[in-house]
Design an enzyme around this catalytic site. Structure first.
Site, PDB file in Angstrom:
ATOM      1  N   ASN A   1      61.934  26.538  33.676  1.00 14.04           N
ATOM      2  CA  ASN A   1      61.192  26.879  32.411  1.00 14.04           C
ATOM      3  C   ASN A   1      59.839  26.631  32.697  1.00 14.04           C
ATOM      4  OD1 ASN A   1      60.137  26.952  29.747  1.00 14.04           O
ATOM      5  ND2 ASN A   1      61.099  24.807  29.164  1.00 14.04           N
ATOM      6  N   TRP A   2      59.177  28.019  33.086  1.00 18.80           N
ATOM      7  CA  TRP A   2      57.668  27.700  33.214  1.00 18.80           C
ATOM      8  C   TRP A   2      56.745  27.740  32.038  1.00 18.80           C
ATOM      9  CZ3 TRP A   2      57.692  32.621  37.241  1.00 18.80           C
ATOM     10  CH2 TRP A   2      58.382  32.381  38.170  1.00 18.80           C
ATOM     11  N   LYS A   3      57.369  27.441  30.968  1.00 15.68           N
ATOM     12  CA  LYS A   3      56.408  27.188  29.590  1.00 15.68           C
ATOM     13  C   LYS A   3      55.399  27.890  29.698  1.00 15.68           C
ATOM     14  CE  LYS A   3      58.464  22.382  29.733  1.00 15.68           C
ATOM     15  NZ  LYS A   3      58.105  21.084  29.297  1.00 15.68           N
TER      16      LYS A   3
ATOM     17  N   HIS B   1      64.654  24.008  22.188  1.00 13.99           N
ATOM     18  CA  HIS B   1      63.948  23.343  23.014  1.00 13.99           C
ATOM     19  C   HIS B   1      62.906  22.085  22.145  1.00 13.99           C
ATOM     20  CE1 HIS B   1      60.864  21.631  25.936  1.00 13.99           C
ATOM     21  NE2 HIS B   1      61.846  22.402  26.891  1.00 13.99           N
TER      22      HIS B   1
ATOM     23  N   GLU C   1      68.024  17.069  27.222  1.00 17.74           N
ATOM     24  CA  GLU C   1      66.722  16.703  27.608  1.00 17.74           C
ATOM     25  C   GLU C   1      66.128  15.582  26.683  1.00 17.74           C
ATOM     26  OE1 GLU C   1      64.811  20.063  29.835  1.00 17.74           O
ATOM     27  OE2 GLU C   1      64.471  20.406  27.343  1.00 17.74           O
TER      28      GLU C   1
ATOM     29  N   GLY D   1      57.992  15.422  30.727  1.00 20.36           N
ATOM     30  CA  GLY D   1      56.740  15.503  31.129  1.00 20.36           C
ATOM     31  C   GLY D   1      55.987  13.940  31.176  1.00 20.36           C
TER      32      GLY D   1
ATOM     33  N   SER E   1      61.325  15.433  33.547  1.00 21.36           N
ATOM     34  CA  SER E   1      61.025  14.800  34.663  1.00 21.36           C
ATOM     35  C   SER E   1      61.786  14.831  35.922  1.00 21.36           C
ATOM     36  CB  SER E   1      60.446  13.499  34.482  1.00 21.36           C
ATOM     37  OG  SER E   1      59.471  13.203  33.492  1.00 21.36           O
TER      38      SER E   1
ATOM     39  N   GLY F   1      60.770  21.609  33.922  1.00 25.10           N
ATOM     40  CA  GLY F   1      59.651  22.126  33.521  1.00 25.10           C
ATOM     41  C   GLY F   1      58.512  22.315  34.426  1.00 25.10           C
TER      42      GLY F   1
HETATM   43  P1  PGA Z   1      59.672  18.607  32.749  1.00 28.57           P
HETATM   44  O1  PGA Z   1      60.125  19.420  31.419  1.00 28.57           O
HETATM   45  O2  PGA Z   1      60.413  18.770  33.543  1.00 28.57           O
HETATM   46  O3  PGA Z   1      57.979  18.952  32.896  1.00 28.57           O
HETATM   47  O4  PGA Z   1      59.720  17.033  32.291  1.00 28.57           O
HETATM   48  C1  PGA Z   1      61.485  19.651  31.164  1.00 28.57           C
HETATM   49  C2  PGA Z   1      61.738  20.513  30.015  1.00 28.57           C
HETATM   50  O5  PGA Z   1      60.845  20.578  29.010  1.00 28.57           O
HETATM   51  O6  PGA Z   1      62.626  21.387  30.209  1.00 28.57           O
END
Ligand code: PGA
Length: 245
Positions: A9-11, A93, A161, A167, A207, A228
């Site tokens: 998920n490159w956001k 999400h 999640e 994050g 994470s 992420g």
């Molecule tokens: P993260 O995000 O790996 O940066 O914790 C995961 C996500 O939001 O899908």
């Protein structure tokens, strides 16, 4: 045994240039990604470029979100039908739920839109820190799963999640993840036949990085990861992929 799913998920981390650069590096390091089933989720505007530049068979592509509607006067919205070759779409999400006020009702409608479009839906569920501290994790998961249609569903993946882990570098124990995934599995079994439940993959997200992935892989119910920030950095994504057997 199925390959471990790595959903990247490159956001909003990568732009057009950096997305192209990323997939070109993947092309040059294809062996590193041969042990996993990779699904890339670029920004909407970069999906076509990623599609054009990826040169590895079986890499799948997805949208990070889509509109409930598929066509019409919805300025700024993006339809699931706007691009061809989309394999998956993330639905619900926590960033959509919390930052864009998406309710369970709108997540339900979006899920319907995605499923009816014959695109695989990755439905995200998970509790906040406060909900966890109030011992409400299972209630929250239950409510978030209550939107699932009864009796039958095609192309569903569930991503657990915990919001407090996204994050933050703060990871639940393997036992905690196992308990929640078992709860999810049992809930699915109460809705669907064994044959359908068998096809629903369970992902963990929050994470995940090259250091945490080893111990997370010990959780038996995990079919893969929704990643992420560590998925938007080529070297760290490659390092995660190389940990898979
Ligand atoms: P993260 O995000 O790996 O940066 O914790 C995961 C996500 O939001 O899908």
């Amino acid at each position: 045994m199925n390959k471990t799913i790595l959903a990247a998920n490159w956001k909003m981390y990568l732009n057009e240039d950096t997305s192209i650069d990323f997939v070109k590096k993947m092309n040059s390091n294809r062996e590193s990604f041969s042990k996993s089933e990779v699904i890339l989720f670029p920004s909407h505007t970069c999906i076509s470029q990623v599609q054009d530049n990826i040169d590895i068979e079986n890499i799948k592509l997805g949208m990070q979100d889509c509109d409930i509607n598929t066509k019409g006067a919805y300025t700024g919205a993006v339809s699931i039908h706007s691009l061809s070759g989309i394999d998956f779409c993330i639905v619900g999400h926590s960033e959509r739920r919390l930052l864009y006020n998406e309710s369970d009702e709108s997540v339900k409608n979006k899920l319907e839109t995605v499923i009816n479009s014959n695109v695989g839906a990755i439905l995200c569920v998970g509790e906040t820190k406060e909900q966890k501290n109030d011992n409400n994790t299972f209630n929250v998961i239950d409510a978030q799963l209550s939107i699932l249609p009864k009796d039958t569903i095609n192309g569903l993946t569930i991503a657990y999640e915990p919001v407090w882990s996204i994050g933050s570098g703060d990871l639940p124990s393997n036992e905690y993840i196992e308990d929640v995934l078992s709860y999810i599995k049992n809930k699915l079994k109460s809705l669907y036949s064994d044959e359908i439940v068998e096809k629903i993959n369970l992902l963990y997200g929050g994470s995940v990085d090259k250091d945490s992935v080893n111990r997370l892989l010990e959780v038996e119910l995990i079919d893969g990861f929704l990643i992420g920030s560590a998925s938007a950095d080529f070297e760290s994504f490659k390092a995660i992929a190389e940990k898979l057997s």
